[in-house]
Design an enzyme around this catalytic site. Sequence first.
Site, mmCIF file in Angstrom:
data_model
loop_
_atom_site.group_PDB
_atom_site.id
_atom_site.type_symbol
_atom_site.label_atom_id
_atom_site.label_comp_id
_atom_site.label_asym_id
_atom_site.label_seq_id
_atom_site.Cartn_x
_atom_site.Cartn_y
_atom_site.Cartn_z
ATOM 1 N N LYS A 184 0.829 -1.223 0.000
ATOM 2 C CA LYS A 184 0.000 0.000 0.000
ATOM 3 C C LYS A 184 0.858 1.265 0.000
ATOM 4 O O LYS A 184 0.535 2.241 -0.669
ATOM 5 C CB LYS A 184 -0.938 0.014 1.219
ATOM 6 C CG LYS A 184 -2.127 -0.918 1.057
ATOM 7 C CD LYS A 184 -3.311 -0.245 0.405
ATOM 8 C CE LYS A 184 -4.280 -1.164 -0.305
ATOM 9 N NZ LYS A 184 -5.035 -2.024 0.566
ATOM 10 N N LYS A 232 -4.240 -10.255 -8.698
ATOM 11 C CA LYS A 232 -5.560 -10.732 -8.268
ATOM 12 C C LYS A 232 -6.671 -9.806 -8.779
ATOM 13 O O LYS A 232 -6.421 -8.644 -9.114
ATOM 14 C CB LYS A 232 -5.617 -10.857 -6.750
ATOM 15 C CG LYS A 232 -5.489 -9.540 -6.027
ATOM 16 C CD LYS A 232 -5.988 -9.625 -4.598
ATOM 17 C CE LYS A 232 -6.103 -8.240 -4.023
ATOM 18 N NZ LYS A 232 -6.889 -8.072 -2.863
ATOM 19 N N LYS A 259 -10.799 -4.314 -6.732
ATOM 20 C CA LYS A 259 -11.583 -3.123 -7.082
ATOM 21 C C LYS A 259 -10.692 -1.990 -7.563
ATOM 22 O O LYS A 259 -11.108 -1.150 -8.332
ATOM 23 C CB LYS A 259 -12.342 -2.633 -5.852
ATOM 24 C CG LYS A 259 -13.427 -3.566 -5.405
ATOM 25 C CD LYS A 259 -13.947 -3.140 -4.025
ATOM 26 C CE LYS A 259 -14.540 -4.304 -3.293
ATOM 27 N NZ LYS A 259 -14.279 -4.289 -1.864
HETATM 28 P P1 TYM Z 1 -11.683 -6.283 0.989
HETATM 29 O O1 TYM Z 1 -12.873 -5.451 0.750
HETATM 30 O O2 TYM Z 1 -10.400 -5.886 0.339
HETATM 31 O O3 TYM Z 1 -11.962 -7.758 0.561
HETATM 32 C C1 TYM Z 1 -13.103 -8.420 1.050
HETATM 33 C C2 TYM Z 1 -12.918 -9.934 0.984
HETATM 34 O O4 TYM Z 1 -12.768 -10.359 -0.375
HETATM 35 C C3 TYM Z 1 -11.600 -11.141 -0.496
HETATM 36 N N1 TYM Z 1 -11.001 -10.937 -1.819
HETATM 37 C C4 TYM Z 1 -10.606 -11.926 -2.624
HETATM 38 N N2 TYM Z 1 -10.619 -13.257 -2.472
HETATM 39 C C5 TYM Z 1 -10.166 -13.998 -3.497
HETATM 40 N N3 TYM Z 1 -9.692 -13.487 -4.664
HETATM 41 C C6 TYM Z 1 -9.659 -12.149 -4.856
HETATM 42 N N4 TYM Z 1 -9.218 -11.657 -5.998
HETATM 43 C C7 TYM Z 1 -10.131 -11.304 -3.806
HETATM 44 N N5 TYM Z 1 -10.235 -9.960 -3.657
HETATM 45 C C8 TYM Z 1 -10.772 -9.749 -2.433
HETATM 46 C C9 TYM Z 1 -10.665 -10.663 0.617
HETATM 47 O O5 TYM Z 1 -9.725 -11.645 0.946
HETATM 48 C C10 TYM Z 1 -11.647 -10.404 1.720
HETATM 49 O O6 TYM Z 1 -11.963 -11.604 2.394
HETATM 50 N N6 TYM Z 1 -9.325 -6.570 5.296
HETATM 51 C C11 TYM Z 1 -10.587 -7.060 4.713
HETATM 52 C C12 TYM Z 1 -11.801 -6.381 5.332
HETATM 53 C C13 TYM Z 1 -11.895 -6.636 6.805
HETATM 54 C C14 TYM Z 1 -12.080 -7.879 7.459
HETATM 55 C C15 TYM Z 1 -12.092 -7.605 8.862
HETATM 56 C C16 TYM Z 1 -12.219 -9.206 7.018
HETATM 57 C C17 TYM Z 1 -11.833 -5.682 7.755
HETATM 58 N N7 TYM Z 1 -11.943 -6.275 8.995
HETATM 59 C C18 TYM Z 1 -12.268 -8.628 9.827
HETATM 60 C C19 TYM Z 1 -12.362 -10.205 7.970
HETATM 61 C C20 TYM Z 1 -12.390 -9.915 9.346
HETATM 62 C C21 TYM Z 1 -10.524 -6.897 3.211
HETATM 63 O O7 TYM Z 1 -9.573 -7.291 2.613
HETATM 64 O O8 TYM Z 1 -11.546 -6.325 2.557
#
Ligand code: TYM
Length: 330
Positions: A111, A194, A197
Amino acid sequence: METVVSGIRPTGKLHLGNYFGAVSNFVRLQQEHNCYFFIADYHCLTTHPVHVDMQNNVKSILVEYLACGIDPDVSTLYVQSDVPEVAELYLLLNMNAYKGELERCTTFKEKIKKQKDNINAGLLTYPVLMASDILIHKATKVPVGHDQKQHLEMSRTFARRFNRLYNRDYFPEPHAFNFGNSLIRIPGLDGGGKMGKSEGANNAIYLSDTPEEISKKIMRAVTDSGPIEPNQKKPEAIQNLFSIMKAVSSSETLTYFDDLYSNCKIRYGDFKKQLADDIILFTSQLREKISEISDDEDYLKKVMKQGAEKAHQNAAKTIREVREIIGFRN
Ligand code: TYM
């Protein structure tokens, strides 16, 4: 019955990576466990300090959660910022999270390359806020995609450290979870990396994309001039499309195209058409539900209120106990 927690940042609409990495597991888990699913709006501020469309993005994730099958009467579905106890636990856990370990975190290193002008403390302590989301409900199972594995390791470290420091067996250790053998990583359509968004509009297929948009994106996806030797290893861009096919198509379809590739007889046009058709079929029901639910403002408000109350009740209990353990006056 175990406690499950997971969340998604409202930085845009849900894509196939979010669905297969996390949400499809949420839907199955809620039948057997005590589940808390939330919209991680605090986390958004680490990358988008002035969030132009926060309320709409929160709404669209809420609608998509519901369309995917999360039942707000069975699971607790809420918005992170509606539960300020999470922020209090974040403050307390931050006192025992060390700069060195936070700086070594892979997502932090990635990041800070992307946002050199905004290396804020929230970005550094992102894993602590995530641990607070999980530990506030004392969860043991956390359905997430592969990219979150290290964050879960850190959550376990913070839980163990708290227990050791205050000499209590208070927080259980949370583990990343997926119904398969390993955590999922759905690749993007641009040949490497991967699905995400923030990787450009054509990299991801969104659950709400129209059939035309899906076809266009798949047809444009990066390929090569085709295999030249039988049984050759697939280059990354081709392997990526096969990985998406594995997620959305039947095993017969996957084997059929895999064999064609191995015999050097594959025609990428046919392969992509089949892939696009299968994604369209897979998302069509979701798309209908999304448009149905998003007009029902009263229902959505009710769901958010009910979720906030349920999540707050449980979170307040944890904070009371944590304060007592640390030694604050109650
Ligand atoms: P975010 O919004 O980036 O992603 C949300 C979830 O989607 C999964 N993900 C994917 N899985 C497989 N392939 C991909 N290309 C892909 N892109 C996204 C992410 O692994 C995630 O599970 N940090 C978290 C948000 C969060 C969270 C938490 C999750 C905040 N607090 C507590 C679990 C528990 C996140 O990455 O959001």
